[in-house]
Design an enzyme around this catalytic site. Sequence first.
Site, PDB file in Angstrom:
ATOM      1  N   ARG A   5      37.892  32.740  42.745  1.00  0.00           N
ATOM      2  CA  ARG A   5      37.699  31.817  43.862  1.00  0.00           C
ATOM      3  C   ARG A   5      37.983  30.353  43.571  1.00  0.00           C
ATOM      4  O   ARG A   5      38.068  29.554  44.495  1.00  0.00           O
ATOM      5  CB  ARG A   5      36.276  31.975  44.408  1.00  0.00           C
ATOM      6  CG  ARG A   5      36.107  33.242  45.231  1.00  0.00           C
ATOM      7  CD  ARG A   5      34.654  33.528  45.484  1.00  0.00           C
ATOM      8  NE  ARG A   5      33.995  33.803  44.208  1.00  0.00           N
ATOM      9  CZ  ARG A   5      32.728  34.152  44.067  1.00  0.00           C
ATOM     10  NH1 ARG A   5      31.968  34.248  45.120  1.00  0.00           N
ATOM     11  NH2 ARG A   5      32.224  34.386  42.891  1.00  0.00           N
TER      12      ARG A   5
ATOM     13  N   ARG B 250      37.574  36.032  34.243  1.00  0.00           N
ATOM     14  CA  ARG B 250      37.605  35.770  35.690  1.00  0.00           C
ATOM     15  C   ARG B 250      38.678  34.746  36.076  1.00  0.00           C
ATOM     16  O   ARG B 250      38.492  33.971  37.018  1.00  0.00           O
ATOM     17  CB  ARG B 250      36.249  35.254  36.181  1.00  0.00           C
ATOM     18  CG  ARG B 250      35.136  36.289  36.146  1.00  0.00           C
ATOM     19  CD  ARG B 250      35.251  37.206  37.347  1.00  0.00           C
ATOM     20  NE  ARG B 250      34.119  38.099  37.437  1.00  0.00           N
ATOM     21  CZ  ARG B 250      33.047  37.868  38.176  1.00  0.00           C
ATOM     22  NH1 ARG B 250      32.947  36.779  38.883  1.00  0.00           N
ATOM     23  NH2 ARG B 250      32.088  38.741  38.192  1.00  0.00           N
TER      24      ARG B 250
ATOM     25  N   ASP C 226      37.214  45.440  39.252  1.00  0.00           N
ATOM     26  CA  ASP C 226      35.814  45.114  39.010  1.00  0.00           C
ATOM     27  C   ASP C 226      35.201  46.218  38.163  1.00  0.00           C
ATOM     28  O   ASP C 226      35.658  47.362  38.211  1.00  0.00           O
ATOM     29  CB  ASP C 226      35.040  44.975  40.322  1.00  0.00           C
ATOM     30  CG  ASP C 226      33.724  44.242  40.083  1.00  0.00           C
ATOM     31  OD1 ASP C 226      33.734  43.008  40.017  1.00  0.00           O
ATOM     32  OD2 ASP C 226      32.690  44.922  39.896  1.00  0.00           O
TER      33      ASP C 226
ATOM     34  N   TYR D   3      23.416  47.796  37.623  1.00  0.00           N
ATOM     35  CA  TYR D   3      23.745  47.687  39.050  1.00  0.00           C
ATOM     36  C   TYR D   3      23.524  49.013  39.771  1.00  0.00           C
ATOM     37  O   TYR D   3      23.103  49.044  40.929  1.00  0.00           O
ATOM     38  CB  TYR D   3      25.188  47.200  39.237  1.00  0.00           C
ATOM     39  CG  TYR D   3      25.372  45.760  38.814  1.00  0.00           C
ATOM     40  CD1 TYR D   3      25.012  44.713  39.666  1.00  0.00           C
ATOM     41  CD2 TYR D   3      25.855  45.443  37.557  1.00  0.00           C
ATOM     42  CE1 TYR D   3      25.157  43.388  39.269  1.00  0.00           C
ATOM     43  CE2 TYR D   3      26.001  44.117  37.149  1.00  0.00           C
ATOM     44  CZ  TYR D   3      25.644  43.099  38.013  1.00  0.00           C
ATOM     45  OH  TYR D   3      25.772  41.796  37.617  1.00  0.00           O
TER      46      TYR D   3
ATOM     47  N   ARG E  17      42.452  36.769  49.446  1.00  0.00           N
ATOM     48  CA  ARG E  17      41.173  37.427  49.720  1.00  0.00           C
ATOM     49  C   ARG E  17      40.972  37.536  51.230  1.00  0.00           C
ATOM     50  O   ARG E  17      40.513  38.549  51.733  1.00  0.00           O
ATOM     51  CB  ARG E  17      40.074  36.597  49.061  1.00  0.00           C
ATOM     52  CG  ARG E  17      38.674  36.985  49.340  1.00  0.00           C
ATOM     53  CD  ARG E  17      38.244  38.099  48.404  1.00  0.00           C
ATOM     54  NE  ARG E  17      36.795  38.163  48.355  1.00  0.00           N
ATOM     55  CZ  ARG E  17      36.038  38.566  49.368  1.00  0.00           C
ATOM     56  NH1 ARG E  17      36.588  38.945  50.480  1.00  0.00           N
ATOM     57  NH2 ARG E  17      34.724  38.584  49.231  1.00  0.00           N
TER      58      ARG E  17
HETATM   59  O1  CP3 Z   1      38.578  38.350  34.944  1.00  0.00           O
HETATM   60  C1  CP3 Z   1      39.355  38.595  35.889  1.00  0.00           C
HETATM   61  O2  CP3 Z   1      40.073  37.725  36.432  1.00  0.00           O
HETATM   62  C2  CP3 Z   1      39.498  40.035  36.328  1.00  0.00           C
HETATM   63  C3  CP3 Z   1      38.667  40.461  37.370  1.00  0.00           C
HETATM   64  C4  CP3 Z   1      37.181  40.710  37.206  1.00  0.00           C
HETATM   65  C5  CP3 Z   1      36.298  40.602  38.319  1.00  0.00           C
HETATM   66  N1  CP3 Z   1      35.078  41.055  37.926  1.00  0.00           N
HETATM   67  C6  CP3 Z   1      36.679  40.110  39.636  1.00  0.00           C
HETATM   68  C7  CP3 Z   1      35.627  39.679  40.564  1.00  0.00           C
HETATM   69  C8  CP3 Z   1      36.428  41.173  36.123  1.00  0.00           C
HETATM   70  C9  CP3 Z   1      36.855  41.408  34.686  1.00  0.00           C
HETATM   71  C10 CP3 Z   1      35.104  41.390  36.606  1.00  0.00           C
HETATM   72  C11 CP3 Z   1      34.017  41.925  35.752  1.00  0.00           C
HETATM   73  C12 CP3 Z   1      32.665  42.021  36.297  1.00  0.00           C
HETATM   74  N2  CP3 Z   1      32.284  42.353  37.575  1.00  0.00           N
HETATM   75  C13 CP3 Z   1      31.491  41.868  35.520  1.00  0.00           C
HETATM   76  C14 CP3 Z   1      31.463  41.592  34.045  1.00  0.00           C
HETATM   77  C15 CP3 Z   1      31.790  40.183  33.726  1.00  0.00           C
HETATM   78  C16 CP3 Z   1      30.833  39.173  34.244  1.00  0.00           C
HETATM   79  O3  CP3 Z   1      31.293  38.291  35.001  1.00  0.00           O
HETATM   80  O4  CP3 Z   1      29.641  39.219  33.890  1.00  0.00           O
HETATM   81  C17 CP3 Z   1      30.396  42.063  36.374  1.00  0.00           C
HETATM   82  C18 CP3 Z   1      28.926  41.987  35.985  1.00  0.00           C
HETATM   83  C19 CP3 Z   1      30.901  42.386  37.664  1.00  0.00           C
HETATM   84  C20 CP3 Z   1      30.134  42.718  38.892  1.00  0.00           C
HETATM   85  C21 CP3 Z   1      30.351  41.692  39.917  1.00  0.00           C
HETATM   86  N3  CP3 Z   1      31.528  41.550  40.630  1.00  0.00           N
HETATM   87  C22 CP3 Z   1      29.445  40.706  40.362  1.00  0.00           C
HETATM   88  C23 CP3 Z   1      28.044  40.509  39.828  1.00  0.00           C
HETATM   89  C24 CP3 Z   1      30.094  39.980  41.350  1.00  0.00           C
HETATM   90  C25 CP3 Z   1      29.488  38.873  42.200  1.00  0.00           C
HETATM   91  C26 CP3 Z   1      29.502  37.585  41.515  1.00  0.00           C
HETATM   92  C27 CP3 Z   1      30.628  36.760  42.025  1.00  0.00           C
HETATM   93  O5  CP3 Z   1      31.256  36.062  41.212  1.00  0.00           O
HETATM   94  O6  CP3 Z   1      30.849  36.778  43.250  1.00  0.00           O
HETATM   95  C28 CP3 Z   1      31.410  40.480  41.481  1.00  0.00           C
HETATM   96  C29 CP3 Z   1      32.462  40.004  42.397  1.00  0.00           C
HETATM   97  C30 CP3 Z   1      33.770  39.621  41.810  1.00  0.00           C
HETATM   98  N4  CP3 Z   1      34.422  40.282  40.814  1.00  0.00           N
HETATM   99  C31 CP3 Z   1      34.585  38.522  42.246  1.00  0.00           C
HETATM  100  C32 CP3 Z   1      35.753  38.569  41.464  1.00  0.00           C
HETATM  101  C33 CP3 Z   1      36.947  37.660  41.576  1.00  0.00           C
HETATM  102  C34 CP3 Z   1      34.273  37.585  43.393  1.00  0.00           C
HETATM  103  C35 CP3 Z   1      34.426  38.366  44.657  1.00  0.00           C
HETATM  104  C36 CP3 Z   1      34.987  37.595  45.798  1.00  0.00           C
HETATM  105  O7  CP3 Z   1      36.168  37.226  45.782  1.00  0.00           O
HETATM  106  O8  CP3 Z   1      34.232  37.410  46.765  1.00  0.00           O
END
Ligand code: CP3
Length: 345
Positions: free
Chosen positions: A29, A25, A75, A150, A38
């Site tokens: 943010r 990640r 994602d 999910y 964003r």
């Molecule tokens: O790592 C990176 O920089 C690449 C991007 C990446 C994102 N999500 C961006 C993201 C990767 C590799 C993921 C994987 C992901 N997404 C997983 C597996 C890894 C983990 O963290 O457990 C999962 C379970 C998801 C599903 C997901 N996406 C959730 C549960 C959420 C909400 C939680 C949160 O942090 O807000 C997201 C949103 C998400 N994915 C964000 C980002 C940058 C935040 C969204 C935003 O900007 O509002």
Amino acid sequence: MAPERIMLDVLRGAKRTPPPIWLMRQAGRYLPEYREMRKTAGSFLDLCYNPDFAVEVTLQPIRRFGFDASILFSDILVVPHALGRKLEFHEGRGPIMEPIDLSQVDRLDGEGFHEHLEPVYETVRRLRAELPAETTLLGFCGAPWTVATYMIAGHGTPDQAPARLATFRQPAEMTRLLDLVAEQSAEYLIRQIDAGADAVQIFDSWSGVLDEAAFETCCIEPVRKIVERVRAVHPDTPIIGFPKGAGSLYDSYRAKTGVTALGLDWSVPLSQARKLQAQGAVQGNLDPLRLVAGGRALEEGIDRILEGLGDGPLIFNLGHGITPQAPIAHVEAMIARVRNASGRG
Ligand code: CP3
């Protein structure tokens, strides 16, 4: 001469001092430039599906910190989205999907799957052209179990009870869902590698909620299928498996799934990690909250990992994604400490 990508070298089993470093990640943010993009993009999915935005946010942490690997910005839930499942992201609430009725699994189909995901492939192509030659480009997908949690609940839950219940109540339908997601995820990874990804990671963030038998059928088996399919087309591309929370089930995960390297969460003791490292590269495993806390807690966490795992193939990373509260100064301090470890043999 071919550029040297030290992360690829380590994935293939070499020891490098200092170890390569990147963060799960790392685009996100905690970075003001991410929050800015964003806002411009409007929604999170617009960031993922617009190559101009996705390339930019992928490059942001590389420009700022010079990480050894860059992970495609997308994602894990774009895969069920490309299978026709509704998906939205709400600020502060995470993903919202329309919960799937498992008796309808056979209606999911892969038609239009790659067309839907074409902007992601385009993002990968542009990234490989724009990244520094020494930066490893990582593609990724979610593991079928984590994606299915999910799809079934429709949102995040503390213990994935809906998906676990579905596994026990409707085992045949659950297997069909996992098989289908595994097949499509393999095709998705193959296209990312075709487009220029040097290695890929399979995120199984929720593998820690399963008992041993369900871990075999829901985590190991679908990931094994993905690895087999990807290897048939791209035999030399390293694959990192990250079965978060797998505990002692980590021990046989690499052998059973065939992944090249193991991502370790922070609950894995260094003694266990060293044994896992004897079979190949490990990645991890700093508690992300040590990075938030900074100071001695951060330094001690880093030093323990470097001392415990620095003599073998190690990719320094967190044990899960960086949190929005992590101060940038702490990220800088961490990178400096890891990279200054070069005197150590
Ligand atoms: O790592 C990176 O920089 C690449 C991007 C990446 C994102 N999500 C961006 C993201 C990767 C590799 C993921 C994987 C992901 N997404 C997983 C597996 C890894 C983990 O963290 O457990 C999962 C379970 C998801 C599903 C997901 N996406 C959730 C549960 C959420 C909400 C939680 C949160 O942090 O807000 C997201 C949103 C998400 N994915 C964000 C980002 C940058 C935040 C969204 C935003 O900007 O509002």
